[in-house]
Design a protein around this motif. Structure first.
Motif, short mmCIF file in Angstrom:
data_model
loop_
_atom_site.label_atom_id
_atom_site.label_comp_id
_atom_site.label_asym_id
_atom_site.label_seq_id
_atom_site.Cartn_x
_atom_site.Cartn_y
_atom_site.Cartn_z
N VAL A 1 0.30 -12.31 12.15
CA VAL A 1 0.79 -10.98 12.53
C VAL A 1 1.38 -10.21 11.34
O VAL A 1 0.93 -9.10 11.04
N PRO A 2 2.33 -10.79 10.61
CA PRO A 2 2.84 -10.02 9.46
C PRO A 2 1.76 -9.78 8.40
O PRO A 2 1.72 -8.71 7.79
N ALA A 3 0.87 -10.79 8.24
CA ALA A 3 -0.17 -10.63 7.23
C ALA A 3 -1.05 -9.43 7.58
O ALA A 3 -1.36 -8.59 6.71
N ILE A 4 -1.40 -9.31 8.85
CA ILE A 4 -2.26 -8.20 9.27
C ILE A 4 -1.52 -6.87 9.13
O ILE A 4 -2.02 -5.90 8.58
N PHE A 5 -0.30 -6.83 9.59
CA PHE A 5 0.54 -5.63 9.45
C PHE A 5 0.53 -5.12 8.01
O PHE A 5 0.25 -3.96 7.72
N ILE A 6 0.85 -6.05 7.10
CA ILE A 6 1.00 -5.65 5.70
C ILE A 6 -0.36 -5.25 5.13
O ILE A 6 -0.47 -4.26 4.39
N MET A 12 -0.98 -1.75 3.39
CA MET A 12 -1.24 -1.64 1.95
C MET A 12 -2.69 -1.31 1.62
O MET A 12 -2.96 -0.63 0.64
N THR A 13 -3.63 -1.84 2.43
CA THR A 13 -5.02 -1.65 2.08
C THR A 13 -5.84 -1.01 3.17
O THR A 13 -6.99 -0.66 2.97
N GLY A 14 -5.33 -0.91 4.37
CA GLY A 14 -6.07 -0.32 5.46
C GLY A 14 -7.02 -1.29 6.13
O GLY A 14 -7.76 -0.92 7.03
N HIS A 15 -7.06 -2.53 5.69
CA HIS A 15 -7.93 -3.52 6.32
C HIS A 15 -7.15 -4.35 7.33
O HIS A 15 -6.02 -4.74 7.09
N ILE A 16 -7.83 -4.62 8.45
CA ILE A 16 -7.16 -5.45 9.44
C ILE A 16 -7.14 -6.90 8.98
O ILE A 16 -6.15 -7.60 9.12
N PHE A 17 -8.24 -7.36 8.40
CA PHE A 17 -8.28 -8.75 7.96
C PHE A 17 -7.63 -8.87 6.58
O PHE A 17 -8.11 -8.27 5.62
N GLN A 37 -8.89 -1.97 -2.40
CA GLN A 37 -8.05 -1.05 -3.16
C GLN A 37 -6.74 -0.82 -2.43
O GLN A 37 -6.68 -0.86 -1.21
N VAL A 38 -5.71 -0.56 -3.21
CA VAL A 38 -4.41 -0.29 -2.62
C VAL A 38 -4.39 1.16 -2.16
O VAL A 38 -4.96 2.05 -2.79
N LEU A 39 -3.75 1.40 -1.00
CA LEU A 39 -3.65 2.78 -0.50
C LEU A 39 -2.54 3.52 -1.24
O LEU A 39 -1.51 2.92 -1.60
N ASP A 40 -2.73 4.82 -1.43
CA ASP A 40 -1.64 5.60 -2.01
C ASP A 40 -0.73 6.09 -0.89
O ASP A 40 -0.93 5.77 0.28
N ALA A 41 0.25 6.88 -1.25
CA ALA A 41 1.27 7.30 -0.28
C ALA A 41 0.64 8.06 0.89
O ALA A 41 1.14 8.00 2.02
N ALA A 42 -0.45 8.75 0.64
CA ALA A 42 -1.08 9.55 1.68
C ALA A 42 -1.98 8.72 2.57
O ALA A 42 -2.52 9.22 3.55
N GLY A 43 -2.16 7.45 2.20
CA GLY A 43 -2.99 6.58 3.03
C GLY A 43 -4.44 6.58 2.59
O GLY A 43 -5.31 6.08 3.31
N VAL A 60 -1.52 -13.05 1.57
CA VAL A 60 -0.09 -12.90 1.83
C VAL A 60 0.68 -13.01 0.53
O VAL A 60 1.62 -12.24 0.26
N ALA A 61 0.27 -13.98 -0.28
CA ALA A 61 0.97 -14.18 -1.56
C ALA A 61 0.91 -12.91 -2.40
O ALA A 61 1.94 -12.45 -2.94
N ALA A 62 -0.27 -12.33 -2.51
CA ALA A 62 -0.41 -11.15 -3.36
C ALA A 62 0.35 -9.96 -2.79
O ALA A 62 1.09 -9.27 -3.51
N PHE A 63 0.21 -9.74 -1.47
CA PHE A 63 0.91 -8.61 -0.85
C PHE A 63 2.40 -8.70 -1.11
O PHE A 63 3.06 -7.74 -1.50
N SER A 64 2.93 -9.88 -0.86
CA SER A 64 4.38 -9.99 -0.92
C SER A 64 4.87 -9.89 -2.36
O SER A 64 5.95 -9.37 -2.63
N ARG A 65 4.02 -10.35 -3.26
CA ARG A 65 4.39 -10.25 -4.67
C ARG A 65 4.53 -8.77 -5.07
O ARG A 65 5.55 -8.36 -5.62
N VAL A 66 3.53 -8.02 -4.71
CA VAL A 66 3.55 -6.59 -5.05
C VAL A 66 4.74 -5.92 -4.38
O VAL A 66 5.53 -5.22 -5.02
N ASN A 67 4.86 -6.18 -3.10
CA ASN A 67 5.97 -5.58 -2.35
C ASN A 67 7.32 -5.92 -2.94
O ASN A 67 8.20 -5.08 -3.08
#
Lengths: 615, 231, 572
Positions: free
Chosen positions: C191-196, C200-205, C213-219, C303-310
């Motif tokens: 659940v948190p992995a999908i949320f993030i 961050m990327t607009g992908h569900i998986f 690619q990472v989304l910018d502030a506008a999505g 998850v590792a990469a997302f959380s690192r960036v965050n």
């Protein structure tokens, strides 16, 4: 010398029943014959010798009586007696007396005891009763001769023919001939006041030239000797002999509830298993066997009311089934001709384990020495059909799971059986294993031992130390747990809103059978009977002696409760089942039952730990 | 304690010699016979040792002044007291009962039927023949007996006897149990072995009580030789 | 509702679920056997095995390690997955045919020796202790965060919970409880992995988000890929490039190999394969297990990469100049209470800054990563509570299994089989419980004074298993000449060598623990591989010099590999 110097000893003895019934002179004489011995607890037992019998009177201390097997028979304290059974029966002393607390014991030599017995009826009756009671108590642990341990309630006719005291003799005679009985009980209100027998009609009416219009009150025997339903058959026999009567009204609180005649007693002995098995072997037609098998419920009832050991009851009933089966096979062979090859008739499940009770269904199979050709297969098919049908007619209903020799699936050659077992053991599926568990309790009822050994030994070879199979078998044995809740309260079975009670079979005995089976298969033990399996497992050092004794005791106790419960249900005209309502037994029994279930629970944890590595 | 075998044997030999000696030099035939019978007993194992538990009721505790009022005795054969052999006799004396009457419940009238002391003694020793004497606080009872014999026949005799009180004293000391004032009295001793309470003070019941106590003591001490009990 | 209350409720609810299932399946088991007739379906058994498999190490620590060390952390993923395949395909079928339920039983029987058995038992106990120590640390982290206590106190609480769960609860080994645990765990992880991933990327998986690619502030896609961004951040802050490893090739190889083969010696997993009755079912449930493990393992790198960036962005701020401590997000304050995050304002500017080297002002324990990720990403409170429940499930299911192995090994294999053969069932059970208590205490000690992070401690357990039990099992199955002397000598030297090496570098001289001092450049995490080779070598040499293996044992070994007749019966 007058009596005053021994006053404390006289006083003590005079305070005891039945010594208080003696004349003062006899009492004094008896007291002077006493000998006094001291038994310290450190000496453990009171040395008893057949050459030197005495009546022992406990003056102080505490003792217990144990029988040959070490079972507790009685606990004794001040004023209790021991040693009288062998004095009365003249049998060898078989019990031993253990000293629990240092104690002083007065002893009355044998001649003196006999003298008192013959001089005073009350005195002798007291010890005879005590002896009977003792036998009854021992019977709880050991089935003795039926005569000595069964109670009148098991054989009395329960609707006694009664007549009011104001009636005339003619009416009584009519009643007697109408009901084909030899006596009638005379009532005043509800109370029993007399008895009128065939013999009375002859000797007091006809011989005296009296007519049918004589009042019953004038010719009946008033205040007849009566007994209670709990009286032992043995006691009743003694009473009849002693008083030379053939009819004993059975009363409760003075109200007649039954009648026992010397004929009833004679007949009751004929349902003894040995006699019955002899009769089975003499039958030449299936009808005869069917008739004989009708006596089985009575036999069970007698055994239950005799408080025989549940283990014995199971063995006795199973031996009757075995005898019936064997006779059926012989009859079938006399009809079909000799078998074309060696074969064994196999019994599974409860018959295999020798713990059958009433109304079991049949679980059996056939083991053939080799693969039969079509003609031979046909022979065995017919043989199996005759035997299974015969058993069904005798009350052993067809197996609902169709595990019967008449099903070709369970009529296999040695090789096929071995393969079947191998598949059960090597790729055990829970469902297959549920079935298979009854197959692992197999016994040959008929056929050469060699053939059966070939199968049994190869099965045990497969199961021994096969941890994965044993773990799954243990898992199956965990499916039902003893009915104890978290707070050790009883968990009752319910059927909808109706409380059925404690399931003594499935939550008790069956689990113990499962446990014994797991151990036996793990160690390659050939015994099938659960108590025997347990004993052998102890000898092999597979289970701890204490655990084994506990388990065997629990097995006996639970099975005993189940039988006693069924006996009660039978007497009350209910359909016997395995459910015990805890309210129906005393708090002591409830406590013992909990202990027994606790033992089962512990033993289950034991196999779980050992074979599943879990707790 | 003479539990050392050699010492026991020596003590037994000395006692046997003494008994034979006394028997030879005893002018009173029944007494000589009694003493001689004892010497033969020494070779029997303890478990079979025949005994006679006895008790005397006296007017006081001083042999030279007080008199024997009654005698009770019961034989012990092996592990059993046999009541068929129980015997009780009142003794007729010169003086009245006096003070101790209320203790013993014997009044002068009873004593009129009493046997002469000499006859009582003869009877006692006839019953004791081939048996060791046992009494609770034996020295006192024995001193009354020896005093009576001296008084009657003018001879000095020493009578061996088993003293249940001394045995109890010794046992308590050995097991280092504390005992209280009066803890060696017959009733108190019996209580320690779980023996029942008998109303006290009748010579026969006391003799029985003492005999029962000895059986209990024997089973607790497991003596190897009668010498151990006699000491 | 505040986070803490919510955590209690969700953790409580999941526990109630496990207990409920335990009671239900106990009550219904008899019927269920008749009706279903086939025991546990392979899918369910697959989930249950996966729950056993995915310990607190996988759940809590693995993503943290990958997140912090980047590429190097992936050795754990490869090693463990590979180990599972090795176990399921190469070993279990043979062990099954042998009819032995536990590894020591197999070794004792195969090497016809009580001594070999005892050595195997000691190895197993040793391995379990190490493994469970890692779990205790994980449980401690969970409790410390959500009860807001020091991590040590968290471990104490965890010890008590695990002990009661393992010893007094009747819900171990019940397949459906394990299934529920897996569901809670995977739900809590995904659940948190999908949320993030969506944020961050607009992908569900998350697996796809990882490579996007990472989304910018506008999505809208910003044109930079996630990993590029991470590499950039890492180099900028003085870390190694995220996608490049720092470990030497040989070390990576050794660690992966040790983890792989060590898996085969893990005593608590093998048993699970035997609860499926049929060989066919066992195979398909092993397949399912692999699927269920894969769902989680493939998510871990994302998850590792997302959380690192965050994490870097929230601490250092968008301009990478640091964020004032007063305005620090709540999660940093929360984790400070556990002592697992500390801030040391070295330059006195009142701002936090995270980097490698001099500039760094933050000390962040890697084991918090998975638990903190939802907080860092500002996800709803119930997600955070769910993660706590998942962590608990992971730690409990594994540690209960391990404690069981430790305690039954001590009570049955050591005491009953060796020291007190005549012990009663009750006593045996009592000793088992005492052993479990001792196990928890020892594990708790190592949980408080860990020789490494959760995943690393667990890796040590695998190393021990690789160097002691694995060779004995493999040679037991595949060698006709290996005798008991060889096997025992191999196990003893393998275990001694590996544990000696680990103790030397991890406990005695932690300051020497770097590549320059290592044997062949292999770290303590990977030394199990060398231990395994030593074990093989010693065993072969010793077996050549000692007596021949008895004929009946040879026959037995051949029977395992080429079963006669039994094969036909298997497929009934």
């Amino acid at each position: 010398m007058d009596s005053s110097e021994l006053q404390p000893i006289f006083d003590f003895v005079n305070g005891l029943v039945p010594f208080n019934q003696l004349q003062p002179e006899s009492l004094e004489w008896a007291a002077r014959q006493l000998e006094i011995a001291y038994f310290p607890a450190a000496s453990h037992i009171v040395p008893l010798s057949d050459d030197d019998r005495r009546l022992y009177i406990v003056r102080s201390g505490a003792f217990e009586v144990r029988d040959k097997e070490g079972e507790l028979v009685d606990r004794l304290g001040e004023g209790d007696y021991f040693g009288y059974p062998s004095l009365l029966s003249g049998d060898e002393i078989s019990n031993s007396v253990k000293v629990l607390e240092d104690g002083l014991v007065y002893q009355l030599p044998e001649e003196c005891f006999s003298e008192l017995c013959s001089a005073n009826r009350e005195f002798s009756r007291f010890f005879n009763r005590a002896y009977a009671r003792r036998m009854r108590h021992e019977g709880r642990f050991k089935a003795r001769s039926m005569l000595t341990t069964s109670r009148l309630s098991s054989l009395m006719s329960s609707d006694p023919i009664t007549i009011d005291i104001d009636q005339l003799v003619g009416e009584a005679a009519r009643l007697m001939s109408q009901h084909r009985v030899s006596s009638v009980l005379v009532q005043e209100g509800e109370q029993l006041v007399g008895i009128l027998t065939d013999r009375d009609l002859r000797s007091r009416v006809l011989a005296e030239d009296k007519g049918p219009f004589t009042r019953i009150a004038d010719v009946m025997t008033t205040a007849p000797l009566t007994v209670e339903p709990e009286t032992l058959v043995f006691e009743a026999t003694v009473l009849m002999g002693e008083h030379n009567v053939h009819h004993l009204p059975v009363t409760r609180n003075g109200k007649p509830v039954g009648m026992v005649t010397s004929t009833d007693i004679l007949r009751s002995q004929s349902s003894q298993p040995l006699l019955m098995m002899g009769e089975i072997d003499r039958q030449t037609h299936i009808e005869g066997l069917v008739n004989l098998s009708k006596r089985i419920p009575m036999l069970l009832q007698n055994l239950i009311s005799a408080d025989a050991r549940a283990e014995e009851i199971g063995r006795i009933l199973t031996s009757v089934t075995d005898a019936l089966t064997r006779r059926l096979i012989e009859l079938a062979q006399s009809q079909l001709g000799e078998a074309p090859m060696d074969f064994c008739w196999l019994a599974f499940g409860s018959q295999g384990r020798q713990d059958q009770v009433a109304c079991s269904d049949q679980d059996n199979g056939m083991l053939l020495a080799r693969e039969p050709d079509s003609q031979e297969a046909e022979y065995f098919s017919q043989l199996a059909k005759i035997v299974c049908d015969g058993l069904d007619a005798c009350g052993y209903i067809y197996c609902p799971g169709d595990i019967m020799a008449m099903n070709p699936k369970w009529r296999m050659s040695l090789k096929e059986w071995q393969q079947r077992f191998s598949s059960w053991v090597n790729s055990p599926e829970p469902k297959a294993l549920m079935h298979a568990s009854i197959f692992f309790d197999m016994r040959a009822i008929y056929g050469p031992e060699r053939l059966f050994d070939g199968l049994q030994l190869s099965v045990l070879e497969l199961t021994r130390d096969n941890d994965i199979f044993l773990a799954l078998l243990t898992g199956n044995a965990m499916n039902s747990r003893p009915p104890l809740g978290f707070f050790r309260q009883f968990v009752l079975e319910r059927d909808g809103s109706e409380v059925k009670g404690i399931d003594l079979k499935h939550k008790g005995s069956a689990i113990i059978n499962d446990i014994a089976r797991v151990y036996a298969l793990s160690a390659g033990v050939r015994e099938i009977n659960t108590p025997k399996r347990i004993r052998q497992l102890v000898d092999l050092g597979v289970i701890n002696r204490k655990d084994a004794l506990n388990l065997a005791d629990a097995q006996e106790f639970i099975a005993h409760m189940r039988l006693a419960n069924q006996g009660r249900q039978f007497e009350e005209g209910q359909k016997p089942d395995n459910y015990l309502k805890p309210g129906a037994v005393s708090s002591l029994v409830r406590h013992q039952l909990k202990e027994a279930f606790k033992v089962v629970d512990d033993a289950q944890s034991g196999i779980r730990l050992r074979f599943m590595r879990a707790y | 304690m003479s539990s050392v075998p050699g010492l026991t044997a020596l003590a037994r030999w000395r006692l046997s010699r003494r008994l034979n000696h006394e028997a030879e030099h005893c002018a009173v035939p029944w007494l000589a016979a009694y003493l001689a019978s004892l010497a033969d007993l020494l070779s029997l194992p303890v478990s079979q040792m025949p005994l006679l538990a006895f008790d005397l009721e006296m007017t006081g505790l001083e042999p030279s002044v007080d008199e024997i009022l009654s005698i009770g005795a019961v034989p012990i054969d092996g592990p059993r007291l046999t009541l068929t052999g129980a015997w009780h006799s009142l003794v007729a004396g010169d003086t009245g009962v006096g003070q101790s009457a209320c203790i013993h419940g014997i009044v002068d009238q009873d004593l009129q039927q009493g046997t002469k002391l000499e006859r009582a003694l003869v009877e006692l020793f006839a019953r004791a023949k081939g048996r060791w004497l046992v009494a609770h606080h034996a020295p006192l009872d024995i001193s009354f007996l020896t005093h009576a014999i001296e008084h009657l026949y003018g001879i000095n005799v020493s009578l061996p006897a088993i003293d249940t009180m001394a045995l109890e004293h010794r046992r308590l000391q050995m097991t280092q149990q504390p005992w209280v004032e009066g803890g060696l009295r017959l009733a108190a001793c019996r209580q320690r072995y779980g023996l029942p309470l008998y109303p006290a003070h009748n010579a026969l019941m006391d003799a029985i009580g003492c005999g029962e106590l000895l059986l209990a003591q024997k089973s607790a001490m497991q003596p190897a030789s009668v010498i151990e009990l006699l000491q | 509702m505040d986070l803490q209350t919510l955590t209690y409720i969700i953790v409580g609810a999941t526990f109630a679920l496990y207990i409920g299932i335990a009671i239900w399946s106990k009550a219904g088991s008899t019927k269920e056997f008749y009706v279903a007739g086939g025991g546990v379906p392979p899918v369910m058994n697959g989930m249950a095995t996966a729950a056993d498999w995915m310990s607190a190490a996988s759940f809590i620590s693995l993503a943290g390690i990958v997140s912090f060390v980047g590429f190097d952390g992936s050795v754990y993923l490869m090693g463990w997955t590979g180990g599972y395949v090795l176990l399921a395909t190469c070993m279990v079928p043979y062990l099954r045919k042998f009819g032995k339920y536990t590894v020591p039983d197999f070794i004792g029987e195969r090497y016809y020796s009580q001594a070999a058995r005892t050595v195997a038992v000691i190895c197993a106990i040793f391995i379990c202790f190490t493994y469970i120590a890692g779990q205790m640390r994980g449980v401690g982290v969970v409790f410390s965060r959500f009860l807001e206590v020091e991590v040590d106190t968290g471990v104490y609480i965890g010890m008590a919970v695990v002990f009661f769960y393992a010893v007094l609860g009747g819900m171990k080994g019940i397949t459906y409880t394990q299934v529920a645990q897996y569901c809670v765990m995977i739900f809590a992880f995904m659940v948190p992995a999908i949320f993030i991933s969506v944020m961050m990327t607009g992908h569900i998986f998350p697996q796809l988000g990882f490579g996007s690619q990472v989304l910018d502030a506008a999505g809208n896609p910003s044109g930079t890929y996630l990993l590029e961004k991470l590499d950039g951040l890492s180099t900028q802050l003085g870390f190694n490039q995220y996608t490049e490893g720092s470990k030497s090739m040989i070390d990576v190889f050794a660690i992966t190999a040790a983890l792989m083969v060590g898996t085969a010696g893990l005593p608590h997993v093998i048993v699970r394969f035997f609860t499926v009755p049929k060989v066919k079912d066992a195979r398909s449930s092993a397949g399912w297990t692999l699927v269920f493990i894969a769902i989680m393992y493939t998510t871990i790198p994302a998850v590792a990469a997302f959380s690192r960036v965050n994490m870097i962005e929230t601490i250092n701020g968008p301009e990478s100049t640091g964020v004032a401590y007063e305005t620090a997000p709540q999660w940093i304050k929360n984790w400070e209470k556990t002592g697992l995050i500390t801030w040391d304002d070295k330059n006195g500017d009142g701002k936090m800054f995270y980097a490698n080297g001099e500039q760094n002002e933050m000390k962040i324990d890697r084991d918090i990563m998975v638990l903190a990720t939802p907080e860092i990403a500002d996800l709803p409170a119930w997600v955070i509570a769910l993660v706590a429940a998942g962590g608990m499930a992971a730690a409990l299911s594994t540690s209960a299994g391990l404690l069981l192995v430790i305690s039954t090994s001590v009570s049955h294999d050591l005491l009953k089989k060796n020291l007190m053969p005549n012990i009663s069932d009750k006593k045996e059970l009592m000793y088992a419980r005492i052993a479990a208590a001792v196990g928890v205490i020892v594990a708790g000690y190592f949980g408080i004074n860990p020789p490494g992070f959760v995943a690393a401690v667990v890796a040590l357990a695998f190393g021990l298993a690789a160097s002691s039990l694995f060779p004995a099992i493999i040679m037991g199955i595949f060698s006709r000449t290996m005798n008991k002397e060889g096997a025992i000598a191999g196990m003893v030297t393998g275990l001694a060598f590996t544990s000696g090496y680990i103790v030397y570098f991890k406990f005695m001289n932690p300051e020497l623990n770097n590549a320059a001092n290592w044997l062949f450049g292999i770290s303590p995490e990977g030394i199990g591989f060398i231990g395994m080779i030593v074990n093989f070598a010693v065993a072969l040499v010793v077996s050549r010099m000692t007596t021949k293996i008895p004929d009946d044992v040879i026959e037995m070994v051949e029977g395992i590999r080429f079963p006669k007749g039994a094969g036909g019966a298997q497929d009934h």
